[in-house]
Design a protein around this motif. Structure first.
Motif, PDB file in Angstrom:
ATOM      1  N   PRO A 120       0.826  -1.220   0.000  1.00 24.00           N
ATOM      2  CA  PRO A 120       0.000   0.000   0.000  1.00 24.00           C
ATOM      3  C   PRO A 120       0.855   1.264   0.000  1.00 24.00           C
ATOM      4  N   TRP A 121       0.286   2.335  -0.503  1.00 18.49           N
ATOM      5  CA  TRP A 121       0.910   3.654  -0.376  1.00 18.49           C
ATOM      6  C   TRP A 121       0.529   4.171   1.018  1.00 18.49           C
ATOM      7  N   TRP A 122       1.367   3.900   1.997  1.00 20.79           N
ATOM      8  CA  TRP A 122       0.992   4.178   3.379  1.00 20.79           C
ATOM      9  C   TRP A 122       0.791   5.667   3.642  1.00 20.79           C
ATOM     10  N   ILE A 123       1.684   6.496   3.156  1.00 20.70           N
ATOM     11  CA  ILE A 123       1.563   7.931   3.424  1.00 20.70           C
ATOM     12  C   ILE A 123       0.296   8.490   2.781  1.00 20.70           C
ATOM     13  N   ALA A 124       0.068   8.132   1.517  1.00 21.22           N
ATOM     14  CA  ALA A 124      -1.140   8.588   0.832  1.00 21.22           C
ATOM     15  C   ALA A 124      -2.380   8.029   1.515  1.00 21.22           C
ATOM     16  N   GLY A 125      -2.332   6.746   1.894  1.00 18.16           N
ATOM     17  CA  GLY A 125      -3.483   6.119   2.529  1.00 18.16           C
ATOM     18  C   GLY A 125      -3.834   6.768   3.854  1.00 18.16           C
ATOM     19  N   LEU A 126      -2.816   7.090   4.662  1.00 17.15           N
ATOM     20  CA  LEU A 126      -3.078   7.727   5.954  1.00 17.15           C
ATOM     21  C   LEU A 126      -3.560   9.160   5.779  1.00 17.15           C
ATOM     22  N   ALA A 127      -2.992   9.869   4.800  1.00 16.11           N
ATOM     23  CA  ALA A 127      -3.460  11.231   4.522  1.00 16.11           C
ATOM     24  C   ALA A 127      -4.918  11.216   4.058  1.00 16.11           C
ATOM     25  N   MET A 128      -5.231  10.270   3.170  1.00 17.61           N
ATOM     26  CA  MET A 128      -6.621  10.131   2.723  1.00 17.61           C
ATOM     27  C   MET A 128      -7.520   9.750   3.894  1.00 17.61           C
ATOM     28  N   GLY A 129      -7.008   8.901   4.786  1.00  8.58           N
ATOM     29  CA  GLY A 129      -7.791   8.499   5.948  1.00  8.58           C
ATOM     30  C   GLY A 129      -8.162   9.676   6.829  1.00  8.58           C
ATOM     31  N   ALA A 130      -7.216  10.614   7.013  1.00 10.84           N
ATOM     32  CA  ALA A 130      -7.510  11.803   7.818  1.00 10.84           C
ATOM     33  C   ALA A 130      -8.620  12.636   7.174  1.00 10.84           C
ATOM     34  N   ALA A 131      -8.556  12.765   5.851  1.00  8.27           N
ATOM     35  CA  ALA A 131      -9.594  13.515   5.141  1.00  8.27           C
ATOM     36  C   ALA A 131     -10.934  12.779   5.198  1.00  8.27           C
ATOM     37  N   ALA A 132     -10.889  11.460   5.018  1.00 11.81           N
ATOM     38  CA  ALA A 132     -12.116  10.661   5.066  1.00 11.81           C
ATOM     39  C   ALA A 132     -12.753  10.730   6.458  1.00 11.81           C
ATOM     40  N   PHE A 133     -11.922  10.762   7.498  1.00 16.26           N
ATOM     41  CA  PHE A 133     -12.431  10.877   8.873  1.00 16.26           C
ATOM     42  C   PHE A 133     -13.250  12.146   9.018  1.00 16.26           C
ATOM     43  N   THR A 134     -12.714  13.244   8.490  1.00 14.53           N
ATOM     44  CA  THR A 134     -13.418  14.530   8.561  1.00 14.53           C
ATOM     45  C   THR A 134     -14.717  14.496   7.757  1.00 14.53           C
ATOM     46  N   GLY A 135     -14.641  13.948   6.533  1.00 18.19           N
ATOM     47  CA  GLY A 135     -15.842  13.863   5.707  1.00 18.19           C
ATOM     48  C   GLY A 135     -16.923  13.021   6.351  1.00 18.19           C
ATOM     49  N   ALA A 136     -16.519  11.930   7.002  1.00 18.20           N
ATOM     50  CA  ALA A 136     -17.494  11.042   7.648  1.00 18.20           C
ATOM     51  C   ALA A 136     -18.146  11.705   8.854  1.00 18.20           C
ATOM     52  N   GLN A 137     -17.389  12.530   9.587  1.00 13.58           N
ATOM     53  CA  GLN A 137     -17.987  13.266  10.693  1.00 13.58           C
ATOM     54  C   GLN A 137     -19.124  14.155  10.195  1.00 13.58           C
ATOM     55  N   ILE A 138     -18.874  14.836   9.094  1.00 16.90           N
ATOM     56  CA  ILE A 138     -19.902  15.715   8.521  1.00 16.90           C
ATOM     57  C   ILE A 138     -21.094  14.882   8.033  1.00 16.90           C
ATOM     58  N   GLY A 139     -20.794  13.788   7.297  1.00 22.76           N
ATOM     59  CA  GLY A 139     -21.856  12.959   6.748  1.00 22.76           C
ATOM     60  C   GLY A 139     -22.728  12.348   7.824  1.00 22.76           C
ATOM     61  N   ALA A 140     -22.112  11.841   8.891  1.00 23.81           N
ATOM     62  CA  ALA A 140     -22.877  11.209   9.968  1.00 23.81           C
ATOM     63  C   ALA A 140     -23.773  12.225  10.672  1.00 23.81           C
ATOM     64  N   ARG A 141     -23.284  13.439  10.851  1.00 24.73           N
ATOM     65  CA  ARG A 141     -24.103  14.459  11.510  1.00 24.73           C
ATOM     66  C   ARG A 141     -25.290  14.865  10.638  1.00 24.73           C
TER      67      ARG A 141
END
Length: 250
Positions: free
Chosen positions: A199-220
């Motif tokens: 896996p592209w670990w750095i890209a994957g973790l960076a995307m994960g941080a962004a996805a975490f934020t997007g999911a917070q908004i979506g869930a609310r």
């Protein structure tokens, strides 16, 4: 090294994917093609998607728990069976007729979309529970986890519909209930892919941080609007997954 500008674009894609995934699942429809366009080969794209794919449902699970829609502490036994099922599924990739299963999957997804679209009374109200939580956790959860490790598309939707049809939850609560299980089965798949792929670990973790934020908004947003939002988006994303899989045949 991946160009920082490419990572920034991938993070933008993951932000949107996290928002969608928290509500209806299917965020991988955005992130996997994005990784391929960024230059990842298909196996690396899937492996990297497993890295970032843990963050979105985890974020959504936390947000839904804060809203009182799910008790995460009570879900750990189910999460463990989802994790075990996913590891078993990933290890079975070379043993089972995956291509045959992949051909039948669009038909199943279209069937789910039609069911959700036209089933009367499919809303946020609780319904009849058909099996006990123990039986649910011992049967459907590891089966969907196995599928998530073996193939993956639509696993979150399968968990959610299981909670609706078998556990008696309404759409919003079922969506909330599905997220920790999705985290667990993604983690099982990642464990296996980390061994057999790169896996592209750095890209994957960076995307994960962004996805975490997007999911917070979506869930609310989903917590406020419930089935009025979840139902049409679930139908849209399920049909999109079916179309994507059929496109892959061509």
């Amino acid at each position: 090294m991946i160009d920082p500008n490419v990572i920034a674009v991938l993070m933008t894609v993951a932000l949107l994917a996290g928002f969608v995934d928290a509500i209806a699942g299917g965020g991988g429809l955005l992130t996997v093609p994005g990784l391929v366009l960024a230059g990842a080969d298909p196996v690396t794209a899937v492996a990297t998607n497993k890295v970032q794919g843990i963050f979105s449902p985890l974020s959504a699970a936390i947000a839904y728990a804060r809203a009182g829609l799910v008790d995460l502490s009570a879900q750990w036994p189910m999460a463990l069976t989802a994790f075990g099922g996913s590891v078993a599924g990933a290890l079975s990739v070379t043993l089972l007729p995956v291509e045959t299963l992949r051909i039948g999957l669009p038909i199943l997804l279209i069937g789910i979309a039609l069911f959700v679209a036209f089933k009367p009374g499919l809303d946020d109200r609780p319904r009849l529970r058909r099996i006990t939580p123990l039986l649910f956790g011992a049967t459907l959860v590891p089966v969907v986890g196995f599928y998530d490790g073996l193939l993956g598309p639509g696993a979150g939707s399968f968990y959610m519909l299981g909670f609706v049809l078998l556990a008696g939850d309404g759409l919003l609560r079922a969506t909330a209930q599905s997220k920790l299980l999705n985290v667990a089965s993604n983690a099982g798949g990642l464990l296996t892919f980390a061994v057999i792929a790169s896996p592209w670990w750095i890209a994957g973790l960076a995307m994960g941080a962004a996805a975490f934020t997007g999911a917070q908004i979506g869930a609310r947003v989903a917590s406020r609007r419930g089935a009025r939002l979840i139902k049409p988006l679930l139908v849209t994303m399920t049909l999109a997954m079916a179309c994507r899989l059929m496109w892959d045949w061509l």
